[in-house]
Design a protein around this motif. Structure first.
Motif, mmCIF file in Angstrom:
data_model
loop_
_atom_site.group_PDB
_atom_site.id
_atom_site.type_symbol
_atom_site.label_atom_id
_atom_site.label_comp_id
_atom_site.label_asym_id
_atom_site.label_seq_id
_atom_site.Cartn_x
_atom_site.Cartn_y
_atom_site.Cartn_z
ATOM 1 N N PRO A 144 0.808 -1.220 0.000
ATOM 2 C CA PRO A 144 0.000 0.000 0.000
ATOM 3 C C PRO A 144 0.845 1.276 0.000
ATOM 4 O O PRO A 144 0.326 2.354 0.250
ATOM 5 N N THR A 155 0.865 -8.346 2.770
ATOM 6 C CA THR A 155 -0.507 -8.436 3.271
ATOM 7 C C THR A 155 -1.499 -7.831 2.285
ATOM 8 O O THR A 155 -2.484 -8.468 1.890
ATOM 9 N N ASP A 156 -1.243 -6.593 1.868
ATOM 10 C CA ASP A 156 -2.189 -5.878 1.010
ATOM 11 C C ASP A 156 -2.102 -6.292 -0.456
ATOM 12 O O ASP A 156 -3.113 -6.301 -1.159
ATOM 13 N N SER A 193 -4.087 -10.865 1.157
ATOM 14 C CA SER A 193 -5.496 -10.492 1.316
ATOM 15 C C SER A 193 -6.299 -10.653 0.032
ATOM 16 O O SER A 193 -7.504 -10.397 0.014
ATOM 17 N N TYR A 208 -3.616 3.599 6.618
ATOM 18 C CA TYR A 208 -3.163 2.511 5.758
ATOM 19 C C TYR A 208 -2.860 1.207 6.496
ATOM 20 O O TYR A 208 -3.006 0.123 5.922
ATOM 21 N N GLN A 268 3.673 -5.287 5.073
ATOM 22 C CA GLN A 268 2.406 -4.698 4.624
ATOM 23 C C GLN A 268 2.193 -4.899 3.137
ATOM 24 O O GLN A 268 1.056 -5.076 2.681
#
Length: 272
Positions: A50, A200-201, A205, A264, A197
């Motif tokens: 992100p 993950t993003d 996910s 975020y 992150q």
């Protein structure tokens, strides 16, 4: 006055005019390459959500993008975003294609040999992702004979080459993070190393990340992985660096950076 003398005088006059024209062109060229004080050009590799990515509309979005726009607002300048491959960001900065690197670049001693940095803006752990149940751990013994994907020119690449490559682990580099996730999902990679992150993003996910998870603890090595993420600038741009640092300090002190972090990530990752 004879003919030869007249010719010599003409040559001297023409030479003087040529020199004057050359000097004028030199001044114009220098002015053309000088930084526009009303504009701040950020270099970015926009495939690292992100932190920085593109919306379906093609507009840039992400944590770093919002920070950059906030910095420009504090400096009262116009933001211009210049897209570039991550591994070519430092060379493009030195070639004056833009003024500042703002692309989730970790601060390391190796990079400091080429460019300057602001103090760290935020800190994000680096971790390996692999197929759930594969039993892989981020160690040379566990990964021997395996294919590990990393972003080309990243601190992750420096880490895996230093700690794993000489012990039978195959390192595969990519120009952007999306390609890594695509090959991981397709089974062409056994694991990938990136910021938590981003994994993950950008992968875990999403449907393509189904069946994958973090494998092992976050990686640690200040020499290769650095001491946090900051903006990169040319070494001779001390005045610009001071202005950017002042803007970042202002955004840190009034809570803007913390608010963007919560937006975020749901937590404060801003460097104190």
């Amino acid at each position: 006055m004879n003919t030869k003398t007249i010719r010599d005088m003409r040559r001297a006059r023409l030479a003087g005019l040529a020199a004057l024209l050359g000097a004028s062109l030199g001044m114009m060229t220098g002015a053309a390459h000088a930084q526009d004080p009303q504009t701040l050009r950020f270099g970015v590799e926009a495939s690292y959500p992100p932190f920085e990515s593109k919306a379906p509309s093609g507009q840039l979005q992400g944590f770093d993008i919002d920070i950059g726009n906030a910095v420009c607002q504090r400096m009262q300048v116009k933001c211009v975003w210049v897209e570039n491959s991550f591994d070519g960001l430092i060379a493009a900065l030195e070639a004056r294609k833009f003024d500042v690197i703002n692309s989730a670049m970790n601060i390391t001693d190796k990079r400091r040999q080429q460019i300057d940095f602001t103090p760290a803006v935020y800190v994000m752990p680096i971790q390996m992702v692999a197929k759930r149940g594969a039993g892989l751990q981020p160690t040379p013994a566990s990964l021997k004979g395996k294919q590990i994907g990393v972003l080309q020119g990243s601190t992750q690449e420096d880490y895996v080459r230093k700690h794993w490559a000489s012990q039978g682990v195959s390192i595969v580099t990519y120009e952007n993070q999306d390609q890594i996730f695509a090959d991981l999902a397709a089974g062409r990679l056994d694991a990938a190393v990136q910021e938590v992150q981003t994994a993950t993003d950008g992968f875990l996910s999403k449907p393509q990340g189904k069946g994958f998870d973090f494998a092992g603890a976050p990686l640690r090595d200040p020499t290769t992985l650095g001491e946090g993420t900051g903006f990169g600038l040319r070494k001779n741009d001390a005045a610009l660096r001071a202005k950017v640092v002042a803007a970042l300090d202002s955004l840190r002190q009034d809570g803007t950076l913390a608010k963007l972090s919560m937006k975020y990530f749901g937590r404060d990752i801003v460097a104190k």
